[in-house]
Design a protein around this motif. Structure first.
Motif, short mmCIF file in Angstrom:
data_model
loop_
_atom_site.label_atom_id
_atom_site.label_comp_id
_atom_site.label_asym_id
_atom_site.label_seq_id
_atom_site.Cartn_x
_atom_site.Cartn_y
_atom_site.Cartn_z
N GLN A 1 4.78 13.07 -5.55
CA GLN A 1 6.16 13.00 -6.05
C GLN A 1 7.04 14.02 -5.34
OE1 GLN A 1 7.20 10.58 -7.97
NE2 GLN A 1 9.27 11.35 -7.79
N GLN A 2 6.52 15.20 -5.07
CA GLN A 2 7.30 16.21 -4.35
C GLN A 2 7.56 15.76 -2.92
OE1 GLN A 2 5.14 19.86 -4.68
NE2 GLN A 2 5.53 20.07 -6.86
N LYS B 1 7.72 12.68 -1.85
CA LYS B 1 8.68 11.58 -1.94
C LYS B 1 10.10 12.12 -2.10
CE LYS B 1 9.30 7.40 -4.67
NZ LYS B 1 8.78 6.61 -5.79
N THR B 2 10.27 13.12 -2.95
CA THR B 2 11.59 13.70 -3.17
C THR B 2 12.13 14.36 -1.91
OG1 THR B 2 11.03 14.08 -5.48
CG2 THR B 2 12.89 15.32 -4.59
N ASN C 1 13.07 11.65 0.65
CA ASN C 1 14.29 10.94 0.26
C ASN C 1 15.54 11.79 0.39
OD1 ASN C 1 13.02 8.54 -0.31
ND2 ASN C 1 12.89 8.93 -2.51
N LYS C 2 15.44 13.09 0.11
CA LYS C 2 16.63 13.94 0.07
C LYS C 2 16.86 14.75 1.34
CE LYS C 2 16.63 14.29 -4.88
NZ LYS C 2 17.83 14.28 -5.62
N TRP D 1 8.63 3.13 -0.34
CA TRP D 1 7.58 3.67 -1.22
C TRP D 1 6.75 2.56 -1.86
CZ3 TRP D 1 6.99 8.06 0.64
CH2 TRP D 1 8.08 8.83 1.02
#
Length: 113
Positions: A46-47, A49-50, A53-54, A108
């Motif tokens: 999740q980290q 992915k964040t 994305n950012k 994703w």
């Protein structure tokens, strides 16, 4: 001899820093290494992915947008000079820009995250 001592001291200090900064990873009481890796991946995915994305996709978008508008301007000036507009390079850059702008919505699911 003085230079030799200095190099040995530097190597020893670097080795000490590596030994202090490194940690031992244990697989738990059962010794299940695969389970420990899967658990770590589950926490970190999740980290990752964040961050992607950012940070990563916007950086790629910015670079592609700059290249696209620069190539579009150069193609326009070539058109003014030669009377023929070359569409290939701006079209490819535009397609890449659209791909990377929309990638976070579907990438994703393709990767299974």
């Amino acid at each position: 001899m003085k230079r030799y001592k200095k190099n040995v001291l530097i190597v020893l200090i670097l080795l000490l820093i590596v030994l202090i900064a490194s940690t031992t990873a244990f697989a738990g009481g059962t010794g299940d290494v695969a389970g420990a890796i899967e658990g770590t991946w589950g926490d970190a995915s999740q980290q990752i992915k964040t961050v992607v994305n950012k940070v990563v996709f916007p950086a790629i978008d910015l670079v592609l947008a700059v290249f696209f508008f620069a190539k579009l301007g150069m193609a326009y000036f070539d058109y003014r000079k030669h009377g023929q507009f070359e569409w290939a390079a701006p079209a490819i850059l535009f397609a890449c820009l659209v791909f990377t702008l929309t990638a976070p919505t579907y990438i994703w699911t393709i990767l299974g995250m």
